[in-house]
Structures are given as structure tokens and as C-alpha cells.
Design a protein around this motif. Structure first.
Motif, PDB file in Angstrom:
ATOM      1  N   ARG A  41      28.854  53.363 -14.253  1.00 35.12           N
ATOM      2  CA  ARG A  41      29.360  52.856 -13.119  1.00 35.12           C
ATOM      3  C   ARG A  41      30.757  52.047 -13.434  1.00 35.12           C
ATOM      4  O   ARG A  41      30.931  51.693 -14.723  1.00 35.12           O
ATOM      5  N   TYR A  42      31.415  52.018 -12.443  1.00 41.22           N
ATOM      6  CA  TYR A  42      32.796  51.444 -12.488  1.00 41.22           C
ATOM      7  C   TYR A  42      33.173  50.640 -11.504  1.00 41.22           C
ATOM      8  O   TYR A  42      32.568  50.690 -10.359  1.00 41.22           O
ATOM      9  N   GLU A  43      34.225  49.857 -11.731  1.00 40.70           N
ATOM     10  CA  GLU A  43      34.707  48.967 -10.850  1.00 40.70           C
ATOM     11  C   GLU A  43      36.145  48.985 -10.648  1.00 40.70           C
ATOM     12  O   GLU A  43      37.046  49.662 -11.626  1.00 40.70           O
ATOM     13  N   THR A  53      33.924  50.524  -6.002  1.00 42.16           N
ATOM     14  CA  THR A  53      33.054  50.690  -7.021  1.00 42.16           C
ATOM     15  C   THR A  53      32.243  52.019  -7.038  1.00 42.16           C
ATOM     16  O   THR A  53      32.553  52.862  -6.121  1.00 42.16           O
ATOM     17  N   SER A  55      30.066  55.344  -9.210  1.00 43.52           N
ATOM     18  CA  SER A  55      28.807  55.780 -10.126  1.00 43.52           C
ATOM     19  C   SER A  55      29.326  57.022 -10.612  1.00 43.52           C
ATOM     20  O   SER A  55      29.942  58.092  -9.826  1.00 43.52           O
ATOM     21  N   THR A 202      31.666  47.844 -22.866  1.00 39.52           N
ATOM     22  CA  THR A 202      31.280  47.585 -21.403  1.00 39.52           C
ATOM     23  C   THR A 202      30.077  46.423 -21.278  1.00 39.52           C
ATOM     24  O   THR A 202      29.391  46.327 -22.347  1.00 39.52           O
ATOM     25  N   ASP A 203      29.708  46.120 -20.010  1.00 39.03           N
ATOM     26  CA  ASP A 203      28.570  44.992 -20.018  1.00 39.03           C
ATOM     27  C   ASP A 203      27.209  45.749 -20.309  1.00 39.03           C
ATOM     28  O   ASP A 203      26.479  44.895 -20.932  1.00 39.03           O
ATOM     29  N   LYS A 204      27.169  46.966 -20.182  1.00 36.55           N
ATOM     30  CA  LYS A 204      25.961  47.763 -20.521  1.00 36.55           C
ATOM     31  C   LYS A 204      26.375  49.083 -21.302  1.00 36.55           C
ATOM     32  O   LYS A 204      27.215  49.827 -20.535  1.00 36.55           O
ATOM     33  N   HIS A 256      38.161  54.099 -18.824  1.00 40.02           N
ATOM     34  CA  HIS A 256      39.015  52.876 -18.088  1.00 40.02           C
ATOM     35  C   HIS A 256      40.296  53.706 -17.723  1.00 40.02           C
ATOM     36  O   HIS A 256      40.508  54.809 -18.598  1.00 40.02           O
ATOM     37  N   GLN A 269      37.742  50.461 -14.441  1.00 39.92           N
ATOM     38  CA  GLN A 269      37.053  50.076 -15.354  1.00 39.92           C
ATOM     39  C   GLN A 269      35.431  50.206 -15.623  1.00 39.92           C
ATOM     40  O   GLN A 269      34.737  49.844 -14.387  1.00 39.92           O
ATOM     41  N   THR A 271      31.718  49.319 -16.110  1.00 41.48           N
ATOM     42  CA  THR A 271      30.872  48.321 -16.490  1.00 41.48           C
ATOM     43  C   THR A 271      29.689  48.802 -17.104  1.00 41.48           C
ATOM     44  O   THR A 271      29.042  47.872 -17.708  1.00 41.48           O
ATOM     45  N   GLN A 272      29.225  49.986 -16.760  1.00 39.18           N
ATOM     46  CA  GLN A 272      28.165  50.601 -17.459  1.00 39.18           C
ATOM     47  C   GLN A 272      28.454  51.830 -18.113  1.00 39.18           C
ATOM     48  O   GLN A 272      29.135  52.715 -17.350  1.00 39.18           O
TER      49      GLN A 272
END
Length: 286
Positions: A41-43, A53, A55, A202-204, A256, A269, A271-272
Motif C-alpha cells: 500500500r502506498y501514500e 493512496t 495498493s 515501512t509501517d508494516k 518509494h 511512499q 506504508t505496507q
């Protein structure tokens, strides 16, 4: 030029930022020994403000690969454009891991218009193109000829970067290449070059090294030379894409990406970024 038009142009240049390559410039986009799956997943931010956002799912095995992505604008940009899109590619591989054929489809929809593309590619050559709406007749547009539809990758397949040295996927040679890409409306080259190694977390999911490649965009055909977005992005020297590996494969994909715009940096970026080894299918025996 609207922000959305600029974002679309930037997306073409760092597609595999994307959601939202003769035979092939990658030599082998996906190795035959690959057995792995990625869910990411991206932001996306513009000048520090969230604007989108997305995926992304990638699945690679001995004979096939599948990649699918979706994304949508968020925040203030969503108020003005309501943009959303999907893209996907699936293909077959030779015994040496070289893409034998692929089917690519993409849809981008805003409140003003919708754009749909479907390509069928065989050994790097386009065999069928379906566009809705059809290409316009703008006399300024550089025409796409049959020669422009040979020796290419679709944008999604081009984002699956194969490391030539499986023991050292972060080697500079993994970056150093030029990708010949055709998205149905625009034929362009992306020249990648090694810059450095960065550590990412990443966050996850993924935490570890990322291969940083500079990206230079060169339009070839299908574009209007006088358009500001095309001229702007073709001059950029500061675009980067960072690649991280899919576990169990020799394939790296964007984790990224960043580049400048007239109103501030645009950054994608993850996030997952969760990748797993998928079991090799056992041979059947009697």
C-alpha cells in the motif's frame, strides 16, 4: 495545466510509481526461479500534503506473473478531480524467465473524463491495442508508428525490475538500463542509473536496504511537444525510484519514488510492503 495533468505526466515518467521494457530492455523482467508474492500500500504527497493512496499486488511463479494496482486521489485534490484508476498486467514466461506475452489494461477516471487502455503484447511487440476514447487527431501530436510498438514493455511489467546478480540484487547493474515503454497512448524511454543505497522501514512489512535509481524521462511518440508537462518532466534530473526485493525472487519493485514539481516535491511512499515466498508447485507423480 491542472495539478491532475501534472500528476498524470509525472506518473508516466515514474510509472512504476504507478497505480497507480529488443525483445526487452530488461533482458528478463522476471526470472524463471521466482516464487513470491507482494501486497503493498502506498501514500502520495505533494508539497507535504496527502493527495492520493494506492495498493499493489504482484504474484510471480515459474511460468506466469500477475501485477495489479489501484489508486485514488484524496484530500483537496479529490474535491477538484475525483480521480481514481486501476492497472493490471499478466503474462507468461519462457523457460529462461523472459516475458513471452502479456496483457495490460488501465483505466483512469476523473469527473471530467475517463481513459481506458488495453494492450496485447507478444515477444515485446504490440499485437492489439484498444483505446477509449480513440487517439485524437491533434496535428501537433508526434504520431505512433508500427516501429514504436516493437521491442517494448507495458508500464506494469516494466516496474518489475530483475536483478542480474541474484546474490547481490543491490548492485549498480540492477539500476543501469533504459526501459522502452508503451502505455497505449505514449511511447517513452525511462533511463535508470545507480545513485546509492538507502535504508527504509515501512509501517508494516519491509525493513532493509533499498536500491536508489535516478530516472530520466524521454518522450518518443504519442505526445504533443508544446505541452508544458511534457517539456517540464523531460528536463528533470532529480527524479528517483527506490526499489526493494520481493522475497523468494530476483525481482525488485518500487517502495518509494520522488520528484520535483513547480509547487513542491511529489513523493510516493509504501506504508505496507509485505512479501512472502510462495511454495513451488510439486510435480505430479503416478
Amino acid at each position: 495545466m491542472t495539478i491532475w495533468e501534472l500528476m498524470r505526466a509525472l506518473g508516466k515518467a515514474i510509472r512504476t510509481m504507478t497505480w497507480a521494457g529488443g525483445a526487452l530492455a530488461l533482458a528478463a523482467a522476471v526470472p524463471a526461479s521466482a516464487q513470491g508474492k507482494l501486497e503493498a500500500r502506498y501514500e502520495v504527497t505533494l508539497a507535504g500534503l496527502p493527495i492520493g493512496t494506492g495498493s499493489w499486488m504482484v504474484d510471480v511463479n515459474d511460468t506466469h506473473y500477475l501485477a495489479a494496482a489501484s489508486g485514488a486521489t484524496t484530500g483537496l485534490l479529490r474535491v477538484f478531480t475525483g480521480g481514481q484508476g486501476t492497472s493490471a498486467a499478466r503474462g507468461t514466461l519462457t523457460s529462461g524467465g523472459i516475458p513471452l506475452s502479456s496483457i495490460y489494461a488501465a483505466t483512469i477516471t476523473t469527473r471530467q473524463k475517463s481513459d481506458e487502455v488495453r494492450l496485447t503484447i507478444n515477444h515485446g511487440d504490440v499485437k492489439d491495442t484498444r483505446l477509449e476514447p480513440p487517439r485524437d487527431k491533434d496535428p501537433e501530436r508526434v504520431p505512433i508508428t508500427p516501429a514504436h510498438e516493437r521491442g517494448i514493455l507495458d508500464p506494469m511489467t516494466a516496474s518489475l525490475l530483475r536483478a542480474p546478480d541474484a546474490a547481490n540484487p543491490m548492485a549498480p547493474a540492477t539500476c543501469d538500463r533504459t526501459l522502452a515503454i508503451f502505455d497505449g497512448r505514449l511511447r517513452y524511454d525511462l533511463k535508470l542509473a545507480y545513485k546509492r543505497i538507502e535504508q527504509v522501514k515501512t509501517d508494516k512489512g519491509y525493513a532493509g536496504p533499498a536500491l536508489v535509481c535516478s530516472v530520466n524521462f524521454t518522450p518518443i511518440a504519442g505526445y504533443i511537444p508544446s505541452r508544458y508537462a511534457i517539456k517540464y518532466i523531460a528536463k528533470l534530473k532529480d527524479m528517483e525510484v527506490w526499489f526493494a526485493p520481493i522475497t523468494g525472487t530476483h525481482v525488485l519493485v518500487p517502495i518509494h519514488a520522488q520528484g520535483p514539481t513547480p509547487i513542491g516535491p511529489v513523493v510516493l511512499q509504501a506504508t505496507q510492503f509485505v512479501s512472502t515466498v510462495t511454495p513451488t508447485r510439486a510435480s505430479s507423480t503416478k
